[in-house]
Design an enzyme around this catalytic site. Sequence first.
Site, PDB file in Angstrom:
ATOM      1  N   HIS A  70     -21.422 -71.267 -81.228  1.00  0.00           N
ATOM      2  CA  HIS A  70     -20.525 -70.124 -81.017  1.00  0.00           C
ATOM      3  C   HIS A  70     -19.590 -70.413 -79.855  1.00  0.00           C
ATOM      4  CE1 HIS A  70     -22.615 -68.499 -77.425  1.00  0.00           C
ATOM      5  NE2 HIS A  70     -23.756 -68.778 -78.052  1.00  0.00           N
ATOM      6  N   ASP A  72     -17.796 -68.010 -78.086  1.00  0.00           N
ATOM      7  CA  ASP A  72     -17.656 -66.962 -77.069  1.00  0.00           C
ATOM      8  C   ASP A  72     -18.710 -67.112 -75.978  1.00  0.00           C
ATOM      9  OD1 ASP A  72     -19.555 -66.167 -79.104  1.00  0.00           O
ATOM     10  OD2 ASP A  72     -19.610 -64.174 -78.183  1.00  0.00           O
ATOM     11  N   GLU A 134     -20.722 -64.155 -81.093  1.00  0.00           N
ATOM     12  CA  GLU A 134     -22.181 -64.249 -81.187  1.00  0.00           C
ATOM     13  C   GLU A 134     -22.842 -63.401 -80.107  1.00  0.00           C
ATOM     14  OE1 GLU A 134     -26.199 -65.845 -80.193  1.00  0.00           O
ATOM     15  OE2 GLU A 134     -24.401 -65.743 -78.935  1.00  0.00           O
ATOM     16  N   HIS A 356     -25.843 -67.357 -68.906  1.00  0.00           N
ATOM     17  CA  HIS A 356     -25.530 -65.978 -68.539  1.00  0.00           C
ATOM     18  C   HIS A 356     -25.606 -65.723 -67.034  1.00  0.00           C
ATOM     19  CE1 HIS A 356     -26.465 -64.209 -72.820  1.00  0.00           C
ATOM     20  NE2 HIS A 356     -25.927 -65.422 -72.875  1.00  0.00           N
TER      21      HIS A 356
END
Length: 383
Positions: A70, A72, A134, A356
């Site tokens: 993905h 993003d 995603e 993250h």
Amino acid sequence: MSASAELLATLVGFDTTSRESNLQLIGFVRDYLARFDVPCELVYNDERSKANLFATVGPSDRPGIVLSGHTDVVPADGQPWTVPPFELTRRDGKLYGRGTADMKGYIACVLALVPALVEAPLSKPVHIALSYDEEVGCLGVRSLLKVLERRPVKPLLCIIGEPTGLKPVLGHKGKLAMRCDVHGHACHSAYAPQGVNAIECAAELIGELGRIGQGLKAPEHHDRRFDPPFSTVQAGVISGGKALNIVPADCRFDFEVRALPSQDPGEVAERLKAYAEQQMLPRMRAVSAQSDIRFSELSAYPGLATDAKSQAAQLIAAFCGREDFGTVAFGTEGGLFDAVGIPTVVCGPGSMDQGHKPDEFVSLAQLDACDAMLQRMLASLRG
């Protein structure tokens, strides 16, 4: 730096936070593939502000391998970064930047393999699949899968390159995210019994959700391959009320279910709906006929449970040089690929321990190891 690291520097430079367009990155990949005469297909969203990309190297009339990632990334806003998040920084054998681990590092390794793929006489094709959105519910890949599902030849294997430290992962939990809107009846707090307190009703529903979650912890529901070994539920967002001296008419909360692959997360939502309809609404409507409780789905994706004895599992074991299959707690697009008949595993460089987070990074050693894994894959596909 290696070709993978150089490509990663370019990819990190595109701010593809899910709220933004990914078209600049997709345009770069399309042009990069065109340099090697590799055609690609773009599948856009309705607004044509984002796109999936699908490309094939080698013969397209037989089953091959999908390398999927993905494009993003999650936001960097408000995080205490010590390096620019959208600029690659090299330090102490690590490459820092948003998306380096999750999961542009893998995409960079896949793109770095393209020249060798084109030069090799492949006996089976290699497909490159890049998706959008995603991070906000595996949204973009669904339109791509609709296109692939209609094709007569299904791939042997899809490798989703989420960060697993290059340990082959065969399973993850599914997820269902729901919103509950509670509508009661407002009145002056001095006459509280004449109103229907939406916040208190929401609290009762959340309490019932917690009791359902406790039931899922029973040993007979456990699957020891996962951590935690049971399905989980939690309410993560709540809002409601106007002032302390007004009985609130409205309250909203969002909750999620992360279910073992063998369990349907929708069953939790159905149990909560039944409680609302049978236990709560009659009491609420006895005070105000306009009272209501409404549920709506925010996002969902299925779990993944690939058989360790399957051809897909044996292929990834050969590419990785290891058979210590694992599971992960986070979700991926893997269950969606599997649901349309494409056997799927998860294996990529880096660790979600860095994903993250501020100063996200992937090590150069992990990129090199991913390059080596893909080279072993290539060797197995040579005609």
